[in-house]
Design an enzyme around this catalytic site. Structure first.
Site: not given
Ligand code: SAH
Length: 217
Positions: A67
């Site tokens: 993000s």
């Molecule tokens: N917090 C992260 C940003 C992640 S982007 C950081 O600081 O880098 C969103 C993430 O959520 C992705 O890696 C995606 O694979 C994950 N995601 C999406 N749906 C999800 C679910 N149902 N359970 C767990 N992770 C999920």
């Protein structure tokens, strides 16, 4: 093996990033200090090292992104983290947001549904700085029932609706921050659990996250 170095140049760029986030309206000094303490370039592929301190999202593989720092600060500020609180994060991704929460001394539980991202984070050395951070491979829609209830829940992917099981896993008095909406844009919500059946909902700004998908892969 990759060598992680935090140079004076990178420290300087990080200070500028913190200033720019402050100018965009983030006021919580603890959150700003956490961003200032964490070398964001460690969380990115070396190809992005030179631009790691720009206030924007970057690809981390598997079609996912780390993000934008402003967004990380915004969500973290809304959570009003206090030391030792139990915090569940959905969407570990690069683990940058999880480390920001851990830097604020929360007891962090983070879930990722993509095995390759989970495996990458598992062997990521910097994370061992935080014994208060635990990573799980699973579907965030299920939460982590065996560790519930949580003081705070943070969803870092776009949810089409508020997942019922996450509401159940929140303590009474606890708060959840979650972007809810369609593919293109989501509204940031902060939900406060009043009692087992009643919730208060506050609306904040619009953001665009990658989708929260169900099941593991
Ligand atoms: N917090 C992260 C940003 C992640 S982007 C950081 O600081 O880098 C969103 C993430 O959520 C992705 O890696 C995606 O694979 C994950 N995601 C999406 N749906 C999800 C679910 N149902 N359970 C767990 N992770 C999920």
């Amino acid at each position: 093996m990759r060598r992680y170095e935090d140079t004076y140049k990178q420290k300087g760029l990080r200070r500028q990033l913190v200033d720019s986030i402050r100018q965009k309206g983030i006021t919580d000094e603890n959150v700003l200090a956490a961003i200032g303490n964490i070398p964001r370039h460690f969380f990115l592929d070396t190809a992005f090292e030179g631009i790691a301190y720009e206030d924007r999202a970057f690809p981390i593989g598997e079609g996912q992104t780390i993000s934008q720092p402003y967004t990380v600060a915004y969500q973290t500020q809304l959570l009003e983290i206090k030391p030792y609180e139990k915090v569940l994060e959905i969407g570990t991704g690069s683990a940058y947001q999880a480390c920001v929460l851990a830097e604020l001394k929360a007891n962090v539980f983070t879930i990722e549904r993509q095995k390759r991202l989970f495996d990458h984070v598992k062997q990521f050395q910097f994370k061992s700085k935080y014994p208060n951070l635990r990573c799980f491979y699973g579907d965030g829609y299920e939460g982590l029932p065996s560790y519930a209830p949580f003081d705070k829940i943070l969803v870092t992917a776009a949810a089409p609706a508020i997942p019922e099981k996450l509401l159940q896993q929140l303590k009474v008095g606890g708060k959840m921050v979650i972007p809810v909406g369609g593919q293109d844009v989501q509204r940031m919500l902060r939900i406060t659990k009043i009692n087992d059946t009643d919730f208060d909902q506050e609306l904040f700004d619009n953001f665009t996250f990658v989708p929260m998908l169900s099941g593991k892969r």
